[in-house]
Design a protein around this motif. Structure first.
Motif, mmCIF file in Angstrom:
data_model
loop_
_atom_site.group_PDB
_atom_site.id
_atom_site.type_symbol
_atom_site.label_atom_id
_atom_site.label_comp_id
_atom_site.label_asym_id
_atom_site.label_seq_id
_atom_site.Cartn_x
_atom_site.Cartn_y
_atom_site.Cartn_z
ATOM 1 N N LEU A 174 0.828 -1.211 0.000
ATOM 2 C CA LEU A 174 0.000 0.000 0.000
ATOM 3 C C LEU A 174 0.861 1.260 0.000
ATOM 4 O O LEU A 174 0.556 2.221 -0.712
ATOM 5 C CB LEU A 174 -0.925 0.008 1.220
ATOM 6 C CG LEU A 174 -2.174 -0.872 1.141
ATOM 7 C CD1 LEU A 174 -2.931 -0.831 2.456
ATOM 8 C CD2 LEU A 174 -3.082 -0.418 0.008
ATOM 9 N N GLY A 205 0.124 1.800 -3.528
ATOM 10 C CA GLY A 205 -1.272 2.173 -3.318
ATOM 11 C C GLY A 205 -1.496 3.634 -2.994
ATOM 12 O O GLY A 205 -2.474 3.972 -2.327
ATOM 13 N N LEU A 251 -6.925 1.801 -3.014
ATOM 14 C CA LEU A 251 -6.703 1.545 -1.602
ATOM 15 C C LEU A 251 -7.744 0.626 -0.990
ATOM 16 O O LEU A 251 -7.485 -0.015 0.017
ATOM 17 C CB LEU A 251 -6.699 2.875 -0.820
ATOM 18 C CG LEU A 251 -5.547 3.836 -1.109
ATOM 19 C CD1 LEU A 251 -5.771 5.146 -0.370
ATOM 20 C CD2 LEU A 251 -4.231 3.218 -0.665
ATOM 21 N N ARG A 252 -8.949 0.564 -1.543
ATOM 22 C CA ARG A 252 -10.025 -0.171 -0.885
ATOM 23 C C ARG A 252 -11.023 -0.732 -1.894
ATOM 24 O O ARG A 252 -11.080 -0.296 -3.039
ATOM 25 C CB ARG A 252 -10.755 0.744 0.085
ATOM 26 C CG ARG A 252 -11.401 1.954 -0.557
ATOM 27 C CD ARG A 252 -12.106 2.818 0.465
ATOM 28 N NE ARG A 252 -11.174 3.290 1.470
ATOM 29 C CZ ARG A 252 -10.444 4.389 1.329
ATOM 30 N NH1 ARG A 252 -10.519 5.112 0.227
ATOM 31 N NH2 ARG A 252 -9.625 4.754 2.280
ATOM 32 N N LEU A 256 -3.293 -6.271 -5.028
ATOM 33 C CA LEU A 256 -2.523 -6.113 -3.800
ATOM 34 C C LEU A 256 -2.970 -7.063 -2.686
ATOM 35 O O LEU A 256 -2.125 -7.726 -2.065
ATOM 36 C CB LEU A 256 -2.581 -4.651 -3.332
ATOM 37 C CG LEU A 256 -1.933 -3.618 -4.261
ATOM 38 C CD1 LEU A 256 -1.899 -2.249 -3.594
ATOM 39 C CD2 LEU A 256 -0.521 -4.038 -4.656
ATOM 40 N N PHE A 286 -7.162 -3.629 3.657
ATOM 41 C CA PHE A 286 -7.573 -3.171 2.335
ATOM 42 C C PHE A 286 -9.052 -2.760 2.283
ATOM 43 O O PHE A 286 -9.612 -2.610 1.201
ATOM 44 C CB PHE A 286 -7.302 -4.257 1.291
ATOM 45 C CG PHE A 286 -5.848 -4.512 1.044
ATOM 46 C CD1 PHE A 286 -5.133 -3.731 0.146
ATOM 47 C CD2 PHE A 286 -5.175 -5.517 1.715
ATOM 48 C CE1 PHE A 286 -3.790 -3.957 -0.083
ATOM 49 C CE2 PHE A 286 -3.830 -5.753 1.494
ATOM 50 C CZ PHE A 286 -3.134 -4.965 0.594
#
Length: 352
Positions: A176, A180, A190-191, A216, A295
């Motif tokens: 991240l 990220g 990121l999410r 990721l 995440f």
């Protein structure tokens, strides 16, 4: 003992195990401070946080001061704590027998409905982790066994051990930060599993967007998992390669390829095949909490964690019941896979 007698015996043994796990957890819950009644009283007083009394009742709890006794009884009835513990336990078991897992205190929804709504996230991470782990580990383990002691074996062992030594959530934080949008690159989101405009994308755009989002978290999940499978594959192949029947096959003039894939392959894969069910289910739940939290993925791991923090006992007990039942069934499937992979194993020996 035939297969059906063995399965029936194992199923009957599952029942006391399942009952014991549920009973012990229910008993422990009765002594956990800051239960739903206490938290409701705190909210009514405009405060937040846990309490100091037992998880089941409000008696002796200082948060009840200044609140009408009738109101407290209504709250206890709302959450079902107006009944004795044994009666509540009996009602819970009756519901579990028909897969009625109860209603969530916090979400105000059926627990089974909640579990089903969280499954897509956990299944997504689990399936990718499982398949990538085996697709990478088995060929790599075979190559390491065949080339034992070579530079390839040494370098790959270093990579595997480094991957094993780094926890998944630590690798997730690193990914991240680097990729990220942390301190360096912003290549990945990121999410979430999809973008907000996912519904408007073409089918190719949806696939790309989905893969872009899971890159990721899946990488963080796979990194530690494939190391164990790789070394297990290598060691089982090495053990088989050194056996007498392999030397006999080579002495008959069979090519190395035939010896490896016709004789060694099946016997060496027995530990891996028998571990398929456990690995398949374990990929859904092992480490899912940290990965999902890191995440921002709303899956079963996050649901279980939040239910414990919020004292959402129906969700805690319901998910525990499901996970325990799945674990017992998976153990049975593992034993059946062992017999399927190696017909020499008899059910009498498994039942001892």
């Amino acid at each position: 003992m035939n297969i059906w007698s063995y399965i029936l015996k194992r199923v009957l043994l599952m029942l006391p195990t399942l009952f014991g796990v549920v009973a012990i957890t229910f008993a422990v819950i009765q002594f956990v401070p800051g239960g739903p009644v206490e938290q409701a009283l705190l909210e009514m007083k405009g405060r937040s946080g846990g309490g100091e009394a037992s998880g089941g009742g409000a008696s002796g709890y200082r948060g009840r001061q200044g609140i009408d006794e009738q109101r407290i009884e209504e709250i206890k009835k709302l959450y079902g704590f107006d009944k004795p513990p044994l009666e509540r336990f009996g009602q819970m078991l009756k519901g579990f027998a028909t897969f009625d897992l109860g209603q969530s205190f916090y979400h105000h929804a059926d627990v089974w409905t909640l579990v089903k709504s969280k499954l897509p996230v956990s299944i997504t991470i689990g399936l990718w982790t499982f398949f990538l782990t085996y697709l990478i580990s088995v060929p790599l383990g075979i190559a390491k066994a065949v080339r034992e002691g070579s530079r390839f074996d040494s370098l790959s062992s270093v990579v595997v051990l480094v991957g094993y030594s780094i926890p998944g959530f630590v690798l997730g934080v690193f990914l991240l930060v680097v990729f990220g949008g942390g301190s360096f690159l912003q290549w990945f989101p990121l999410r979430g599993l999809t973008s907000d405009n996912w519904a408007t994308l073409s089918w190719f755009g949806k696939i790309t967007d989905y893969l872009w989002h899971i890159a990721l978290p899946v990488t963080a999940s796979v990194a530690g998992a494939f190391a164990v499978t790789t070394m297990l594959t290598k060691n089982t192949f090495l053990e088989e390669i050194r056996k007498q029947y392999v030397l006999t096959a080579r002495a008959k003039g069979l090519s190395e390829r035939k010896v490896l894939y016709k004789h060694v392959f099946r016997n060496a894969l027995i530990p891996l095949v028998t571990g398929f069910p456990a690995a398949f289910i374990g990929a859904f739940f092992a480490g899912s909490l940290l990965i999902e939290t890191l995440f921002s993925l709303d899956g079963l791991g996050l649901l279980s964690y939040e239910s414990v923090i919020r004292r959402d006992y129906p969700v805690v007990m319901g998910t525990l019941y499901l996970f325990t039942l799945i674990g017992l069934v998976v153990k049975l499937l593992g034993d059946l896979c062992y017999v399927w992979a190696d017909p020499r194993v008899q059910f009498e020996s498994l039942s001892k």
